[in-house]
Design an enzyme around this catalytic site. Structure first.
Site, PDB file in Angstrom:
ATOM      1  N   SER A 558       0.834  -1.197   0.000  1.00 41.59           N
ATOM      2  CA  SER A 558       0.000   0.000   0.000  1.00 41.59           C
ATOM      3  C   SER A 558       0.868   1.245   0.000  1.00 41.59           C
ATOM      4  O   SER A 558       2.012   1.230   0.486  1.00 41.59           O
ATOM      5  CB  SER A 558      -0.898   0.010   1.247  1.00 41.59           C
ATOM      6  OG  SER A 558      -1.549   1.254   1.408  1.00 41.59           O
ATOM      7  N   TYR A 571      -3.042  -0.739  10.444  1.00 42.18           N
ATOM      8  CA  TYR A 571      -3.027  -1.061   9.014  1.00 42.18           C
ATOM      9  C   TYR A 571      -1.701  -0.660   8.374  1.00 42.18           C
ATOM     10  O   TYR A 571      -1.052  -1.444   7.682  1.00 42.18           O
ATOM     11  CB  TYR A 571      -4.187  -0.340   8.317  1.00 42.18           C
ATOM     12  CG  TYR A 571      -4.218  -0.499   6.811  1.00 42.18           C
ATOM     13  CD1 TYR A 571      -4.761  -1.641   6.233  1.00 42.18           C
ATOM     14  CD2 TYR A 571      -3.703   0.493   5.980  1.00 42.18           C
ATOM     15  CE1 TYR A 571      -4.792  -1.793   4.849  1.00 42.18           C
ATOM     16  CE2 TYR A 571      -3.731   0.355   4.602  1.00 42.18           C
ATOM     17  CZ  TYR A 571      -4.273  -0.793   4.039  1.00 42.18           C
ATOM     18  OH  TYR A 571      -4.287  -0.940   2.676  1.00 42.18           O
TER      19      TYR A 571
END
Length: 681
Positions: A558, A571
């Site tokens: 990500s 996350y």
């Protein structure tokens, strides 16, 4: 019904029963009249299944259409058996109209025989008689004068002349047994032709059942009996990556595993080494199975390491023997040797491993070897199995016409013969990636906690295939469970032979500020993404190393692995862990030819399971926008002002694995439409 309708109906009914013919084997024809659009006069035509078609699924576009007068006029220019291959090119000058399939080598057989309808089939029972040492005598005993015997001759114009002459000389005959090959039958109506074909097939079956000895393959060899089902599957999964790697020495192959009673019984019997060494006989068989299989000569319960070592030795010997076979038989002008690896590998107690350029080809090769086992059983039960000579097999395998047929085949897709394992493949980025990889030729294993979602995508990918499982399968897998991962990968191995391309995509996201993030939140986030991708990479690396074919591991990381955004500590930290795994594994696995790369998406909202599960609502609240406008919001903060979709991430996966970046490993590719704060530094 028209002539073509009758022909297709007959083809479908005959092709639907594997007792009658094998997949893509045999052909059928019909003769009739049609008005010539040029002269307005009736013209006699023949419709015949074209080269490479399958009787059971044949359509009108798969028929070659020829003018009968021109086809039969070729007799006047036939230069003799030494030059009969030239006649295939002449068929093009007999074509009626445009379009239609390419005529097969058997076209002369259908056109020269004086009958309105002709079938040429490869039934196991008929080939058993055709390959028996005393096939001519058996033909007379079974059929009397209703079926004639034709000694082996390579398919072609001369064989068509031979069969036409036999029919003329034997007006009572309904067909022939073709030595070493199959059967041909005829009739004046489509129904009569079909009935005659079935009469030959069923009479042969009945004779073998009534007169055949009960153990044609000999007594059971102690220690070679089938392993129990669970142990058999486990042993197959443990051996398949090695065997696939060996069978891919010359070019990558996809595998298929068969553990049916027919195969296991054959391998448990004393005569299986002798019979396997004799090889297959029917041209349709050995073109797909090669002339003989590689056979493991150890008992079923031999230690796994001993079995692997012996398979390596046998593979080296097989390659040497095949090269010697080529050298013994090649003549000036023979095509180059296409590869010396086996297409069929037989392991007593476990089963058969078959190989091909794609899953369907691998599966069909295995089906053909099952046909060959049935043929050997039938021939040995009433006589002795006597396939055509080695030199004749070579003339078929390295036939210039076969080579030309291979050269006409479409170029393989970039990911052909590669097996992909995609976690979180039931939705979003995973589903889009699975679609792209399948479109580029890969076999795809879709792993997801939601088996129903995975099955939906797998069914979609295989919707246009002969069998959906030839393209994709679904497995239930929670990536936090080592048992689930091992079971999912074992299913992948048993389905396709191994794994070459792994996409670590499974994930979830908990959007919370630091003070609201619990230890359980942290653990769950890291268990799924950091620990889960580690476990998947570790287990797939075991398979890739055993295959010795290299491979690709791709992490869907990500932008957040680099960019410090608000309220997502768990996350982003897990994504940073994944990002560094890419670097660590690229350094460790490069020596095995395994490339490890990552992709850093951002703002993939549409179709995302993560965003739909609550992450989208949380991020929308953080940024103060409506949830249905979140994708637009992310787009406007990028340099390109474009929304990122799952398909864009899938494109990056393909770019890394499709063949153009063969020397790239340890790389992270941003797919974020341009986020300056996440630039790689």
């Amino acid at each position: 019904m028209t002539v073509v309708d009758d022909l297709l109906k007959r083809c479908h009914e005959l092709g639907a029963d594997p007792r009658n013919t094998n997949y893509a084997g045999g052909n059928a024809s019909a003769k009739g009249s049609q008005t010539d659009p040029v002269t307005g006069e009736p013209v006699d035509l023949m419709w015949v299944k074209g080269s490479g078609g399958d009787l059971g699924t044949l359509t009108a576009s798969g028929l070659a259409v020829l003018r009968l007068d021109r086809l039969r006029a070729l007799i006047n220019v036939y230069p003799g058996v030494e030059r009969e291959d030239e006649m295939v090119a002449a068929f093009d000058f007999c074509a009626h109209g445009k379009g239609g399939a390419a005529p097969s080598i058997d076209t002369a057989m259908h056109g020269l025989v004086e009958a309105a309808h002709v079938d040429h089939l490869h039934p196991d029972s008929g080939i058993a008689i055709a390959t028996a040492a005393d096939g001519a005598e058996l033909t007379r005993a079974i059929f009397g004068d209703r079926v004639a015997w034709v000694p082996w001759r390579r398919p072609g114009f001369q064989l068509g002349l031979d069969i036409a002459a036999i029919k003329t000389e034997n007006p009572q005959a309904i067909g022939v047994i073709l030595g070493g090959h199959g059967i041909t039958a005829w009739g004046e109506t489509s129904a009569e032709c079909q009935a005659n074909s079935l009469e030959i097939i069923r009479l042969a079956e009945s004779y073998l059942a009534a007169h055949g000895k009960t153990e044609p393959f000999g007594p059971v060899l102690p220690g070679y009996e089938a392993l129990p089902a669970s142990g058999r599957q486990a042993r197959a999964a443990a051996l398949f990556p090695l065997i696939r790697g060996l069978a891919s020495t010359d070019r990558p192959q996809v595998g298929h595993y068969t553990g049916t009673d027919v195969v296991l019984d054959f391998l448990s019997r004393a005569e299986h080494p002798r019979l396997a060494a004799l090889g297959t006989s029917c041209p349709d068989h050995f073109l797909r199975t090669k002339i003989s299989p590689l056979v493991l000569d150890l008992p079923a319960d031999a230690p796994l390491d001993q079995v692997k070592d012996r398979l390596r030795d046998l593979h080296a010997a097989y390659r040497a023997d095949y090269a010697a076979y080529y050298e013994r038989n090649a003549v000036e002008g023979s095509p180059a040797m296409r590869g010396a690896d086996p297409a069929i590998v037989l392991v007593p107690g476990v089963g058969m491993f078959s190989f091909g350029a794609d899953k369907q080809t691998a599966r069909v090769a295995g089906e053909f070897y099952v046909n060959a086992i049935n043929v050997m059983r039938g021939a040995e039960s009433v006589s002795a199995y006597a396939p055509i000579p080695e030199a004749e097999k070579f003339r078929i395998e390295y036939w210039s016409l076969e080579e030309a047929k291979l050269q006409r085949m479409p170029k393989p897709k970039p990911l052909a013969a590669r097996v992909a394992f995609v976690t979180g493949g039931g939705s979003g980025i995973g589903a889009a990636t699975a679609r792209r990889l399948a479109a580029e030729g890969a076999c795809v294993v879709i792993a997801d906690r939601d088996l129903g979602a995975a099955q939906k995508i797998a069914g979609e990918l295989g919707a246009n295939a002969l069998r959906a499982s030839d393209v994709a399968i679904a497995v239930a897998a929670d990536v936090t469970s080592e048992d689930d991962i091992r079971a999912g990968l074992a299913a992948a191995v048993l389905a396709f032979g191994g794994v070459d391309l792994v996409v670590n995509n499974a994930g979830l996201s908990l959007s919370k500020p630091l003070l609201e993030t619990t230890a359980a939140d942290w653990d769950l986030q890291h268990d799924v993404m950091a620990r889960g991708s580690f476990l998947v990479s570790r287990e797939t690396a075991r398979i890739m190393i055993e295959q010795n074919m290299g491979g690709d591991i791709v992490y869907i990381s990500s932008k957040n692995s680099l960019f410090a955004g608000p309220d997502n500590i768990a996350y982003s930290a897990a994504k940073a862990d994944q990002a560094h795994q890419v670097r660590l594994l690229a350094a460790e696995l490069g020596g095995h030819g395994i490339r490890v790369n990552g992709i850093n998406p951002d703002g993939v909202v549409r179709g995302s399971g993560i965003f739909a599960s609550g992450w989208g609502a949380n991020r929308a609240a953080v940024y103060g926008v409506q949830e249905d406008k979140l994708g637009e919001f992310y787009a406007q903060r990028t340099l390109l002002k474009r929304e990122v979709l799952p398909e864009h991430v899938a494109n990056a996966v393909y770019a890394l694995t499709g063949g153009d970046l063969t020397h790239t490993t340890g790389l992270h590719i941003p797919v974020d439409a341009g986020v300056a704060a996440a630039f790689l530094r």
